[in-house]
Design a protein around this motif. Structure first.
Motif, PDB file in Angstrom:
ATOM      1  N   THR A 186      21.867  -4.756 -36.060  1.00  0.00           N
ATOM      2  CA  THR A 186      22.066  -5.618 -34.886  1.00  0.00           C
ATOM      3  C   THR A 186      21.018  -5.254 -33.833  1.00  0.00           C
ATOM      4  O   THR A 186      20.655  -4.084 -33.668  1.00  0.00           O
ATOM      5  N   VAL A 187      20.598  -6.264 -33.125  1.00  0.00           N
ATOM      6  CA  VAL A 187      19.635  -6.002 -32.043  1.00  0.00           C
ATOM      7  C   VAL A 187      20.145  -6.652 -30.753  1.00  0.00           C
ATOM      8  O   VAL A 187      20.816  -7.686 -30.791  1.00  0.00           O
ATOM      9  N   ASP A 188      19.826  -6.000 -29.662  1.00  0.00           N
ATOM     10  CA  ASP A 188      20.293  -6.504 -28.350  1.00  0.00           C
ATOM     11  C   ASP A 188      19.111  -7.117 -27.613  1.00  0.00           C
ATOM     12  O   ASP A 188      18.105  -6.454 -27.346  1.00  0.00           O
ATOM     13  N   ARG A 189      19.248  -8.391 -27.326  1.00  0.00           N
ATOM     14  CA  ARG A 189      18.163  -9.057 -26.638  1.00  0.00           C
ATOM     15  C   ARG A 189      17.886  -8.444 -25.263  1.00  0.00           C
ATOM     16  O   ARG A 189      16.763  -8.414 -24.775  1.00  0.00           O
ATOM     17  N   GLU A 190      18.939  -7.979 -24.636  1.00  0.00           N
ATOM     18  CA  GLU A 190      18.769  -7.412 -23.301  1.00  0.00           C
ATOM     19  C   GLU A 190      17.944  -6.118 -23.367  1.00  0.00           C
ATOM     20  O   GLU A 190      17.491  -5.619 -22.354  1.00  0.00           O
ATOM     21  N   GLN A 191      17.818  -5.631 -24.641  1.00  0.00           N
ATOM     22  CA  GLN A 191      17.000  -4.430 -24.814  1.00  0.00           C
ATOM     23  C   GLN A 191      15.602  -4.813 -25.321  1.00  0.00           C
ATOM     24  O   GLN A 191      14.593  -4.371 -24.779  1.00  0.00           O
ATOM     25  N   GLU A 223      22.175 -14.467 -26.639  1.00  0.00           N
ATOM     26  CA  GLU A 223      23.563 -14.854 -26.763  1.00  0.00           C
ATOM     27  C   GLU A 223      24.203 -14.524 -25.428  1.00  0.00           C
ATOM     28  O   GLU A 223      23.818 -13.555 -24.779  1.00  0.00           O
ATOM     29  N   ASN A 224      25.182 -15.311 -24.972  1.00  0.00           N
ATOM     30  CA  ASN A 224      25.783 -15.074 -23.661  1.00  0.00           C
ATOM     31  C   ASN A 224      26.733 -13.891 -23.735  1.00  0.00           C
ATOM     32  O   ASN A 224      27.956 -14.031 -23.763  1.00  0.00           O
ATOM     33  N   ASP A 225      26.152 -12.752 -23.742  1.00  0.00           N
ATOM     34  CA  ASP A 225      26.999 -11.571 -23.883  1.00  0.00           C
ATOM     35  C   ASP A 225      27.112 -10.766 -22.588  1.00  0.00           C
ATOM     36  O   ASP A 225      27.650  -9.695 -22.553  1.00  0.00           O
ATOM     37  N   ASP A 255      22.681 -11.881 -13.659  1.00  0.00           N
ATOM     38  CA  ASP A 255      23.175 -11.955 -15.034  1.00  0.00           C
ATOM     39  C   ASP A 255      22.034 -11.462 -15.913  1.00  0.00           C
ATOM     40  O   ASP A 255      20.900 -11.904 -15.774  1.00  0.00           O
ATOM     41  N   LYS A 256      22.366 -10.554 -16.803  1.00  0.00           N
ATOM     42  CA  LYS A 256      21.296  -9.945 -17.593  1.00  0.00           C
ATOM     43  C   LYS A 256      20.791 -10.854 -18.697  1.00  0.00           C
ATOM     44  O   LYS A 256      19.739 -10.601 -19.291  1.00  0.00           O
ATOM     45  N   HIS A 263      23.067 -19.283 -19.950  1.00  0.00           N
ATOM     46  CA  HIS A 263      23.707 -17.966 -19.955  1.00  0.00           C
ATOM     47  C   HIS A 263      23.599 -17.272 -18.614  1.00  0.00           C
ATOM     48  O   HIS A 263      24.333 -16.357 -18.313  1.00  0.00           O
ATOM     49  N   THR A 264      22.621 -17.720 -17.868  1.00  0.00           N
ATOM     50  CA  THR A 264      22.421 -17.084 -16.565  1.00  0.00           C
ATOM     51  C   THR A 264      22.624 -18.070 -15.425  1.00  0.00           C
ATOM     52  O   THR A 264      22.348 -17.754 -14.280  1.00  0.00           O
ATOM     53  N   LYS A 265      23.085 -19.242 -15.756  1.00  0.00           N
ATOM     54  CA  LYS A 265      23.332 -20.207 -14.677  1.00  0.00           C
ATOM     55  C   LYS A 265      24.722 -19.940 -14.123  1.00  0.00           C
ATOM     56  O   LYS A 265      25.735 -20.146 -14.798  1.00  0.00           O
ATOM     57  N   ILE A 266      24.728 -19.423 -12.814  1.00  0.00           N
ATOM     58  CA  ILE A 266      25.987 -18.940 -12.227  1.00  0.00           C
ATOM     59  C   ILE A 266      26.536 -19.974 -11.268  1.00  0.00           C
ATOM     60  O   ILE A 266      25.799 -20.558 -10.468  1.00  0.00           O
ATOM     61  N   LYS A 267      27.839 -20.127 -11.306  1.00  0.00           N
ATOM     62  CA  LYS A 267      28.517 -20.987 -10.341  1.00  0.00           C
ATOM     63  C   LYS A 267      29.416 -20.109  -9.488  1.00  0.00           C
ATOM     64  O   LYS A 267      30.139 -19.257 -10.004  1.00  0.00           O
TER      65      LYS A 267
END
Ligand SMILES: *[C@@H]1O[C@H](CO)[C@@H](O)[C@H](O)[C@H]1NC(C)=O
Ligand SMILES: *[C@@H]1O[C@H](CO)[C@@H](O)[C@H](O)[C@H]1NC(C)=O
Ligand SMILES: *[C@@H]1O[C@H](CO)[C@@H](O)[C@H](O)[C@H]1NC(C)=O
Ligand SMILES: *[C@@H]1O[C@H](CO)[C@@H](O)[C@H](O)[C@H]1NC(C)=O
Ligand SMILES: *[C@@H]1O[C@H](CO)[C@@H](O)[C@H](O)[C@H]1NC(C)=O
Length: 879
Positions: A186-191, A223-225, A255-256, A263-267
């Motif tokens: 597994t790989v983490d996009r945030e990384q 992915e919206n994690d 949002d990371k 995934h990063t569009k915040i309301k």
């Protein structure tokens, strides 16, 4: 193309599981100009069949870009060669499907014949491919197959290296010898959002690299994690009563996940407090939706805020936080008074006392300028009696009396006090409050007050004793009446004034004398005290301004003078006079010679206060009495005698000493004789009085107290004897001899008599210059004389025992005169006989003798007195 060439078409990719029909056209062929400007739209990929959702569009030629809607544009100035130019667009959707569109550009007028051929060659260039983050496996999971161009001619195997293989992230990818790439974990996009590794192709036989190494890029799909998070302290402040839509602050959230995606569009959502505030759903800005925020109601608000990604979609991840909005104070509350009226009390005559503490309430923030009160007195301080301050701790008003109040003038003071803040009121319709304050002045029993603290009275000097000069009264400030007030003197240095204790009337008790040393600057001050029934007192001053009257004559200051006998006529003496009065009752003086100087003297005025006296003829040595009349400017003056001694002088201008006999001279001897004669007469008189029953005349046998005054303008010998210092003169003027300033003439003469039978005996003969009786001349002059001294008086001091003698002598004179007039001349022989003055030619001078021959023996001692006296005795005996 070389065997191990630089390969533009090195690898081809094998599609592992893509069997889906393409949604785009296979190729686009367009004619374009030879030179393309940046932004030149080449063509557009038709994406209509590719369904909803975002598509990835990538151009293989960096000179061209492809927009999300499929538009293909030139990026730079691009030349199109004659044989044309071609590249391709990769289209991939979210499900991982991928299609290629070949773009063939040909210059105008040419259509490439082998376009399709070229296209097939170029599509083996490797596009970036991607893997999903957080993929659960199972691993290893096959990804793609790679193959090199040389594999057509050789048997090759593959290797990979670099990041994701032997540098971090380690062991993520692997490749089989035949070129199958696999994902191992597994790989983490945030990384790691993108991994680039290198693929190598080797000849199976020679282990030689058959192609250049090929970099392969693997993108990690997001992915919206990650849920959105709040950033920074959520503390905000806004002024109370701020207008609607005032921005309070902005909530920041992060949002990371991959930026630019849902995934990063915040309301942002406000969960409560929505009646007062709102939040912008996408910017996170909080603003007020009311203008009634009131700090005095609630100092701060806590708002619950939700942030959710996927643009607020319920499937999105979310977080909830709290924002604190504090309200800043504004001065929207004035200080207010609790009561509608305040009352205070203060004693009269008191200063710098606090009268009243007035509490106030201010709802604004404590100890700020919005809260601190500033007071003023808006009414009732017209006389300036009050002051008002602020208690720095309690904010109360402190009312002070700074200037004493007077109950008799004002029993109650109505004030109006206004309370303000240090800063003006804002955001409110209320105004500064005012409150009425009633100050009751309490009565204090006060001492009487004089009508004026200084009373000025003008008084002429020498007014009669008991003259009313004024009234100085006081009143009780409480009753406004002068009932029961008594007046007393506090100071009166000369005891000149009497004050009537009941009425305050001021009367002279003594002669008011402007020339007195008690008087300064023509004023004489007394202070009075007024005392009421309760023994309270007040004081006052009376300033008596004394007006001058002409009660002083000019007086010669130096009545004894000396002229040196040498050069008698050439010398002169300066006569100076002084008058104690003020102008115009003073100088310039006029100097005149009195009568009886026989032209021996001459007087000339020199200055306003002095004159020059000069002998006109050569005078022999001796003493001369020069009568001089000195008048002041008003013609008021008197005759005074200046005694001038003509003598031989020493060098210093004083008379040279002389022996006694010459000093005595003729007159001296005669005077001694007179003494003896008087003794004799006394003896005779005693004998007579004792032996007769005739009229008796009282004899004074001891000195008379207080001296005596004789009236000398009577023809008869003096009879009136007054034991008083003051006599009423003919003109009725008051004369005070006790002061030594008035009628100096008499004293001068008297003193010359007093000081003796010796040198200073005062003989009047010079003045009269006429032959007079022996007794007349030797007795105190003026006693029988009527001319010169007209209306004048004598006073004898009681200082010496000579006075007793003198008194007796007068009595004897009276007696003798009586005898002379007596018809029965039994005692004719005893009476006085006048003898002529023989002048200077006689060796014995002029003598008078009345001694009885029968007494000859007792006068034997006179024989020793010398030839002069012999002559005298001869005269007597020859009779
Ligand atoms: C393979 O061999 C053929 C014929 O010898 C040659 O034309 C071709 O270029 C070779 N291909 C590569 C990739 O070396
Ligand atoms: C919102 O909710 C929080 C806690 O749930 C509470 O502390 C806060 O006072 C509320 N705010 C308002 C304006 O009602
Ligand atoms: C009252 O008047 C006096 C004199 O004019 C002044 O000094 C004082 O400040 C005044 N007090 C107030 C509170 O205005
Ligand atoms: C007033 O009385 C005083 C003392 O009783 C006396 O010395 C003075 O001469 C009198 N003066 C007058 C003007 O009567
Ligand atoms: C008298 O009182 C006045 C006013 O107080 C003062 O000016 C003056 O100097 C005083 N005079 C004397 C002689 O004390």
């Amino acid at each position: 193309m070389s065997r191990v060439g630089v390969f533009r078409h090195v690898l081809f990719l094998l599609f592992m599981c893509y069997c889906v029909e393409s949604c785009v056209q296979k190729y686009i062929q367009v004619q374009v100009p030879e030179m393309l400007e940046p932004g030149y739209v080449v063509s557009q990929v038709n994406l209509d069949d590719c369904g909803d959702g975002p598509l990835g569009l990538i151009s293989s030629d960096p000179d061209f870009t492809v927009q999300m809607d499929g538009t293909i544009q030139a990026v730079l100035v691009t030349m199109i060669p004659e044989e044309g130019r071609s590249f391709w667009i990769t289209v991939h959707d979210r499900k991982g499907h991928r299609w290629f569109v070949d773009v063939i550009l040909s210059p105008p007028g040419q259509v490439s014949s082998n376009a399709v051929l070229r296209r097939s060659k170029r599509r083996w260039s490797p596009p970036p491919f991607s893997i999903k983050e957080n993929d659960k496996g199972p691993f290893p999971k096959q990804m793609e197959m790679i193959a090199s161009d040389s594999s057509v001619n050789y048997s090759v195997y593959y290797k990979i290296g670099g990041s994701g293989v032997d540098t971090p992230p380690m062991n993520l990818f692997s490749v089989t010898r035949n070129g199958m790439l696999s994902v191992l974990r597994t790989v983490d996009r945030e990384q790691y959002d993108k991994i680039v590794f290198t693929a190598y192709a080797y000849n199976t036989h020679s282990d030689q690299q058959t192609d250049d190494p090929l970099p392969i890029t693997v993108l990690v799909e997001d992915e919206n994690d990650n849920a959105p998070e709040f950033a920074g302290p959520m503390l905000y402040a806004v002024q109370e009563k701020c207008p609607m839509s005032t921005v309070v602050g902005k909530v920041i959230a992060t949002d990371k996940d991959q930026p630019g995606t849902l995934h990063t569009k915040i309301k942002f959502t406000l969960r409560n407090g929505t009646d007062l505030f709102k939040i912008d759903p996408y910017s996170g800005e909080i603003s007020a939706i009311t203008n009634t925020l009131d700090r005095e109601t609630s100092e701060k608000y806590i708002l619950e805020i939700e942030i959710r990604d996927m643009a607020g979609d319920p499937s999105g991840l979310f977080n909830v936080g709290r924002a604190v909005v504090s309200l800043n104070d504004i001065n929207d509350n004035p200080p207010t008074f609790a009561q509608p009226l305040y009352k205070g009390q203060v004693a009269e005559n008191k200063a710098d006392v606090m009268v009243l503490r007035i509490p106030v309430e201010d709802r604004d923030l404590k100890n700020t300028p919005n809260w601190k009160a500033v007071y003023s007195i808006t009414k009732g301080n017209e006389t300036g009696n009050f002051n008002i301050k602020t208690d720095p701790v309690t904010n109360d008003a402190l009312l002070y009396v700074t200037k004493p109040l007077d109950y008799e003038k004002q029993q109650k003071v109505n004030l109006e006090v206004m309370a303000q803040n240090e800063v003006p009121l804002v955001g409110t319709t209320s105004t500064w409050q005012k409150v009425p304050v009633e100050v009751q002045v309490e009565d204090v029993d006060e001492g009487p007050e004089f009508s004026t603290s200084i009373l000025l009275l003008k008084v002429k000097e020498n007014v009669a004793n008991g003259t009313l000069i004024g009234t100085y009264t006081a009143i009780d400030p409480e009753t406004k009446s002068n009932k029961d007030i008594k007046y007393y003197k506090l100071t009166d240095r000369g005891s000149w004034i009497n004050v009537m204790d009941t009425t305050g009337e001021l009367r002279t008790a003594m002669t008011i004398d402007r020339e007195s040393p008690l008087v300064y600057d023509n004023t004489y001050n007394i202070t009075l005290k007024a005392v009421d029934r309760s023994q309270k007192s007040g004081t006052g001053t009376v300033v008596i301004l004394i007006e001058d009257v002409n009660d002083n004559v000019p007086v010669i200051t130096k009545p004894d003078q000396v002229i040196c006998s040498k050069d008698v006529t050439g010398s002169s003496i300066l006569i100076e006079a002084n008058d104690l009065d003020q102008k115009p009752y003073s100088d310039p003086f006029s100097f005149e010679l009195g009568s009886g100087t026989d032209g021996q003297w001459k007087i000339t005025s020199t200055t306003a206060t002095s004159a020059k006296l000069q002998p006109v003829v050569a005078l022999p040595n001796g003493q001369y009495q020069v009568p001089i009349l000195v008048n002041d400017l008003q013609g008021f003056g008197k005759e005074q005698t200046v005694t001038v001694r003509v003598c031989d002088c020493t060098k210093g201008g004083v008379c040279a000493p002389q022996n006694l006999s010459t000093t005595l001279g003729v007159w001296g001897v005669l005077a001694m004789l007179l003494g003896l004669l008087l003794l004799l007469l006394l003896f005779l008189l005693c004998a007579f009085v004792c032996s007769t029953k005739g009229e008796k005349m009282a004899m004074l046998d001891d000195a008379v107290d207080g001296g005596m005054l004789l009236k000398s303008n009577l023809e008869a010998p003096g009879e009136e004897v007054k034991d008083e210092l003051i006599l009423i003169s003919g003109s009725g003027e008051m004369m005070d001899f006790s002061k030594g300033t008035g009628m100096l003439e008499h004293q001068t003469q008297l003193s010359s008599f007093d000081t003796g039978f010796g040198q200073k005996q005062n003989f009047d003969s010079m003045r009269h210059n006429s032959i007079q009786g022996f007794m007349t001349n030797t007795l105190p002059h003026g006693q029988y004389s009527t001319g010169t001294y007209g209306n004048s008086y004598k006073k004898y001091s009681t200082m010496s025992t000579m006075d007793g003698w003198r008194e007796n002598m007068i009595q004897l004179d009276t007696k003798l005169a009586y005898f002379r007039e007596d018809a029965d001349t039994r005692y004719a022989e005893d009476i006085l006989k006048p003898y002529g003055y023989e002048g200077v030619g006689s060796p014995a001078g002029s003598v008078g003798c009345c001694s009885d021959l029968a007494e000859k023996e007792s006068l034997d001692f006179l024989d020793s007195l010398g030839p002069k006296f012999k002559t005298l005795s001869d005269v007597c005996t020859s009779k």
